[in-house]
Design a protein around this motif. Structure first.
Motif, PDB file in Angstrom:
ATOM      1  N   THR A 163     120.673 -11.982  64.980  1.00  0.00           N
ATOM      2  CA  THR A 163     121.553 -12.631  63.839  1.00  0.00           C
ATOM      3  C   THR A 163     122.228 -11.247  63.215  1.00  0.00           C
ATOM      4  O   THR A 163     121.428 -10.420  62.918  1.00  0.00           O
ATOM      5  CB  THR A 163     121.066 -13.559  62.858  1.00  0.00           C
ATOM      6  OG1 THR A 163     120.265 -14.611  63.584  1.00  0.00           O
ATOM      7  CG2 THR A 163     121.698 -13.923  61.869  1.00  0.00           C
ATOM      8  N   LEU A 164     123.736 -11.465  63.041  1.00  0.00           N
ATOM      9  CA  LEU A 164     124.085 -10.164  62.120  1.00  0.00           C
ATOM     10  C   LEU A 164     124.236 -10.480  61.030  1.00  0.00           C
ATOM     11  O   LEU A 164     124.737 -11.696  60.518  1.00  0.00           O
ATOM     12  CB  LEU A 164     125.341  -9.823  62.667  1.00  0.00           C
ATOM     13  CG  LEU A 164     125.606  -9.424  64.384  1.00  0.00           C
ATOM     14  CD1 LEU A 164     126.960  -9.162  64.933  1.00  0.00           C
ATOM     15  CD2 LEU A 164     124.615  -8.411  64.825  1.00  0.00           C
ATOM     16  N   ASP A 165     124.047  -9.553  59.886  1.00  0.00           N
ATOM     17  CA  ASP A 165     124.281  -9.887  58.637  1.00  0.00           C
ATOM     18  C   ASP A 165     125.607  -9.223  58.393  1.00  0.00           C
ATOM     19  O   ASP A 165     126.267  -8.382  59.101  1.00  0.00           O
ATOM     20  CB  ASP A 165     123.210  -9.372  57.677  1.00  0.00           C
ATOM     21  CG  ASP A 165     122.775  -7.745  57.775  1.00  0.00           C
ATOM     22  OD1 ASP A 165     123.504  -7.138  58.125  1.00  0.00           O
ATOM     23  OD2 ASP A 165     121.885  -7.503  57.277  1.00  0.00           O
ATOM     24  N   ARG A 166     126.131  -9.286  57.014  1.00  0.00           N
ATOM     25  CA  ARG A 166     127.360  -8.784  56.497  1.00  0.00           C
ATOM     26  C   ARG A 166     127.409  -7.061  56.971  1.00  0.00           C
ATOM     27  O   ARG A 166     128.313  -6.486  57.378  1.00  0.00           O
ATOM     28  CB  ARG A 166     127.249  -8.692  54.920  1.00  0.00           C
ATOM     29  CG  ARG A 166     128.845  -8.242  54.494  1.00  0.00           C
ATOM     30  CD  ARG A 166     128.640  -8.347  52.846  1.00  0.00           C
ATOM     31  NE  ARG A 166     127.690  -7.507  52.075  1.00  0.00           N
ATOM     32  CZ  ARG A 166     127.794  -6.337  52.175  1.00  0.00           C
ATOM     33  NH1 ARG A 166     128.907  -5.566  52.707  1.00  0.00           N
ATOM     34  NH2 ARG A 166     126.832  -5.544  51.742  1.00  0.00           N
TER      35      ARG A 166
ATOM     36  N   LEU B 216     121.907   4.671  61.036  1.00  0.00           N
ATOM     37  CA  LEU B 216     121.494   5.093  62.268  1.00  0.00           C
ATOM     38  C   LEU B 216     120.741   3.953  63.054  1.00  0.00           C
ATOM     39  O   LEU B 216     120.634   3.691  64.181  1.00  0.00           O
ATOM     40  CB  LEU B 216     120.869   6.404  62.087  1.00  0.00           C
ATOM     41  CG  LEU B 216     120.380   7.428  63.208  1.00  0.00           C
ATOM     42  CD1 LEU B 216     121.695   7.784  63.961  1.00  0.00           C
ATOM     43  CD2 LEU B 216     119.661   8.547  62.962  1.00  0.00           C
ATOM     44  N   GLU B 217     119.606   3.414  62.193  1.00  0.00           N
ATOM     45  CA  GLU B 217     118.791   2.580  62.628  1.00  0.00           C
ATOM     46  C   GLU B 217     119.368   1.297  62.964  1.00  0.00           C
ATOM     47  O   GLU B 217     119.075   0.820  64.010  1.00  0.00           O
ATOM     48  CB  GLU B 217     117.664   2.269  61.510  1.00  0.00           C
ATOM     49  CG  GLU B 217     116.539   1.208  62.126  1.00  0.00           C
ATOM     50  CD  GLU B 217     115.828   1.412  63.234  1.00  0.00           C
ATOM     51  OE1 GLU B 217     115.417   0.606  63.947  1.00  0.00           O
ATOM     52  OE2 GLU B 217     115.759   2.624  63.695  1.00  0.00           O
ATOM     53  N   ARG B 218     120.397   0.777  62.294  1.00  0.00           N
ATOM     54  CA  ARG B 218     121.006  -0.480  62.450  1.00  0.00           C
ATOM     55  C   ARG B 218     121.700  -0.337  63.806  1.00  0.00           C
ATOM     56  O   ARG B 218     122.135  -1.281  64.569  1.00  0.00           O
ATOM     57  CB  ARG B 218     121.946  -0.750  61.277  1.00  0.00           C
ATOM     58  CG  ARG B 218     121.254  -1.606  60.345  1.00  0.00           C
ATOM     59  CD  ARG B 218     121.992  -2.048  58.791  1.00  0.00           C
ATOM     60  NE  ARG B 218     121.397  -2.534  58.065  1.00  0.00           N
ATOM     61  CZ  ARG B 218     121.500  -3.946  57.774  1.00  0.00           C
ATOM     62  NH1 ARG B 218     122.222  -4.699  58.342  1.00  0.00           N
ATOM     63  NH2 ARG B 218     120.628  -4.506  56.801  1.00  0.00           N
ATOM     64  N   VAL B 219     122.567   0.641  63.828  1.00  0.00           N
ATOM     65  CA  VAL B 219     123.475   1.043  65.206  1.00  0.00           C
ATOM     66  C   VAL B 219     122.449   1.031  66.501  1.00  0.00           C
ATOM     67  O   VAL B 219     122.828   0.586  67.447  1.00  0.00           O
ATOM     68  CB  VAL B 219     124.308   2.290  65.167  1.00  0.00           C
ATOM     69  CG1 VAL B 219     124.901   2.714  66.366  1.00  0.00           C
ATOM     70  CG2 VAL B 219     125.392   2.007  64.034  1.00  0.00           C
ATOM     71  N   ARG B 220     121.310   1.612  66.245  1.00  0.00           N
ATOM     72  CA  ARG B 220     120.304   1.584  67.461  1.00  0.00           C
ATOM     73  C   ARG B 220     119.819   0.397  67.690  1.00  0.00           C
ATOM     74  O   ARG B 220     119.932  -0.300  68.904  1.00  0.00           O
ATOM     75  CB  ARG B 220     119.199   2.559  67.075  1.00  0.00           C
ATOM     76  CG  ARG B 220     118.191   2.601  68.061  1.00  0.00           C
ATOM     77  CD  ARG B 220     117.004   3.272  67.597  1.00  0.00           C
ATOM     78  NE  ARG B 220     116.031   2.394  66.740  1.00  0.00           N
ATOM     79  CZ  ARG B 220     115.679   1.010  67.085  1.00  0.00           C
ATOM     80  NH1 ARG B 220     115.632   0.850  68.109  1.00  0.00           N
ATOM     81  NH2 ARG B 220     114.881   0.436  66.086  1.00  0.00           N
ATOM     82  N   ARG B 221     119.711  -0.534  66.703  1.00  0.00           N
ATOM     83  CA  ARG B 221     119.174  -1.824  66.795  1.00  0.00           C
ATOM     84  C   ARG B 221     120.401  -2.828  67.485  1.00  0.00           C
ATOM     85  O   ARG B 221     120.153  -3.543  68.237  1.00  0.00           O
ATOM     86  CB  ARG B 221     118.858  -2.358  65.589  1.00  0.00           C
ATOM     87  CG  ARG B 221     117.977  -3.791  65.574  1.00  0.00           C
ATOM     88  CD  ARG B 221     117.433  -4.205  64.245  1.00  0.00           C
ATOM     89  NE  ARG B 221     118.360  -4.000  63.063  1.00  0.00           N
ATOM     90  CZ  ARG B 221     119.286  -5.032  62.804  1.00  0.00           C
ATOM     91  NH1 ARG B 221     119.546  -6.040  63.526  1.00  0.00           N
ATOM     92  NH2 ARG B 221     119.930  -4.600  61.704  1.00  0.00           N
ATOM     93  N   LEU B 222     121.617  -2.375  67.081  1.00  0.00           N
ATOM     94  CA  LEU B 222     122.775  -3.379  67.522  1.00  0.00           C
ATOM     95  C   LEU B 222     123.067  -2.834  69.205  1.00  0.00           C
ATOM     96  O   LEU B 222     123.398  -3.827  70.213  1.00  0.00           O
ATOM     97  CB  LEU B 222     123.962  -2.878  66.796  1.00  0.00           C
ATOM     98  CG  LEU B 222     124.231  -3.578  65.490  1.00  0.00           C
ATOM     99  CD1 LEU B 222     125.187  -2.671  64.801  1.00  0.00           C
ATOM    100  CD2 LEU B 222     124.203  -4.886  65.658  1.00  0.00           C
ATOM    101  N   ARG B 223     122.646  -1.369  69.456  1.00  0.00           N
ATOM    102  CA  ARG B 223     122.807  -0.860  70.931  1.00  0.00           C
ATOM    103  C   ARG B 223     121.499  -1.758  71.848  1.00  0.00           C
ATOM    104  O   ARG B 223     121.981  -2.345  72.848  1.00  0.00           O
ATOM    105  CB  ARG B 223     122.724   0.448  70.930  1.00  0.00           C
ATOM    106  CG  ARG B 223     124.263   1.077  70.989  1.00  0.00           C
ATOM    107  CD  ARG B 223     123.878   2.510  71.325  1.00  0.00           C
ATOM    108  NE  ARG B 223     122.711   3.016  71.137  1.00  0.00           N
ATOM    109  CZ  ARG B 223     122.685   4.068  69.819  1.00  0.00           C
ATOM    110  NH1 ARG B 223     123.734   4.190  69.172  1.00  0.00           N
ATOM    111  NH2 ARG B 223     121.389   4.531  69.663  1.00  0.00           N
ATOM    112  N   GLN B 224     120.451  -1.833  71.219  1.00  0.00           N
ATOM    113  CA  GLN B 224     119.172  -2.099  72.058  1.00  0.00           C
ATOM    114  C   GLN B 224     119.369  -3.869  72.125  1.00  0.00           C
ATOM    115  O   GLN B 224     118.852  -4.369  73.208  1.00  0.00           O
ATOM    116  CB  GLN B 224     118.047  -1.785  71.042  1.00  0.00           C
ATOM    117  CG  GLN B 224     117.506  -0.496  71.238  1.00  0.00           C
ATOM    118  CD  GLN B 224     116.370  -0.138  70.704  1.00  0.00           C
ATOM    119  OE1 GLN B 224     115.986  -0.817  69.749  1.00  0.00           O
ATOM    120  NE2 GLN B 224     115.695   0.959  71.052  1.00  0.00           N
ATOM    121  N   SER B 225     119.997  -4.460  71.266  1.00  0.00           N
ATOM    122  CA  SER B 225     119.977  -5.887  71.110  1.00  0.00           C
ATOM    123  C   SER B 225     121.016  -6.356  71.948  1.00  0.00           C
ATOM    124  O   SER B 225     121.086  -7.687  72.338  1.00  0.00           O
ATOM    125  CB  SER B 225     119.946  -6.613  69.924  1.00  0.00           C
ATOM    126  OG  SER B 225     121.147  -6.350  69.364  1.00  0.00           O
ATOM    127  N   GLY B 226     121.979  -5.551  72.567  1.00  0.00           N
ATOM    128  CA  GLY B 226     123.270  -5.832  73.252  1.00  0.00           C
ATOM    129  C   GLY B 226     124.453  -6.285  72.557  1.00  0.00           C
ATOM    130  O   GLY B 226     125.281  -6.593  73.197  1.00  0.00           O
TER     131      GLY B 226
END
Length: 160
Positions: free
Chosen positions: A2-5, A37-47
């Motif tokens: 789930t993406l937040d703002r 950095l952490e959010r972009v990493r999570r966005l990549r890992q989750s597809g």
């Protein structure tokens, strides 16, 4: 996922410029660089983020003409579909393709040197294939990619 703002803001910023340094990305999103950095990493890992791409001037690599080729298959079966899909993926002239619903089965974006190359490519790559019943070619005069996302964070499903 789930993406937040904030996630949506990061995705929008990266869609406009995937080469933004993390510090600037964080600043524009109003968050700390470590958070970005952490959010972009999570966005990549989750597809959510599938990759980063360079936009190349077609003429710089010898593409003088682009076209959309509508392809209608002779019949529909998983074997035929998979075969044609694999065929498209191995053609260097194919810039992108879409499997679509409607009268046609595929829209194929091609880049070639000139009209003679397009003619030869269409004959060899489409009309001579047993699975293809019909093609229609439309020349592309101009191509622009929209960097804006189609929905806002509160309008899209899966966004909090």
């Amino acid at each position: 996922m789930t993406l937040d703002r904030i996630d949506f803001e990061l995705v929008q910023l990266l869609r406009k410029n995937a080469r933004l340094p993390n510090k600037e990305l964080a600043e524009r999103a109003g968050i700390a660089p470590s958070t970005a950095l952490e959010r972009v990493r999570r966005l990549r890992q989750s597809g959510v983020l599938l990759g980063y791409h360079a936009e190349i001037a077609p003429i710089a690599i010898g593409i003088g003409l682009q076209a959309m080729v509508s392809v209608r298959l002779a019949r529909h079966s998983r074997e035929l579909l998979d075969s044609f899909h694999a065929h498209l993926q191995q053609l260097p002239e194919v810039l992108a393709f879409y499997h679509v619903a409607g009268a046609d089965d595929f829209l194929v974006h091609v880049g070639v040197r000139d009209s003679a190359h397009l003619r030869d490519f269409a004959l060899a790559s489409f009309t001579e294939r047993h699975e293809v019943a019909h093609i229609e070619t439309k020349l592309i005069f101009e191509f622009r990619r929209n960097v804006e996302l189609p929905t806002g964070p509160l309008d899209a499903p899966g966004l909090a």
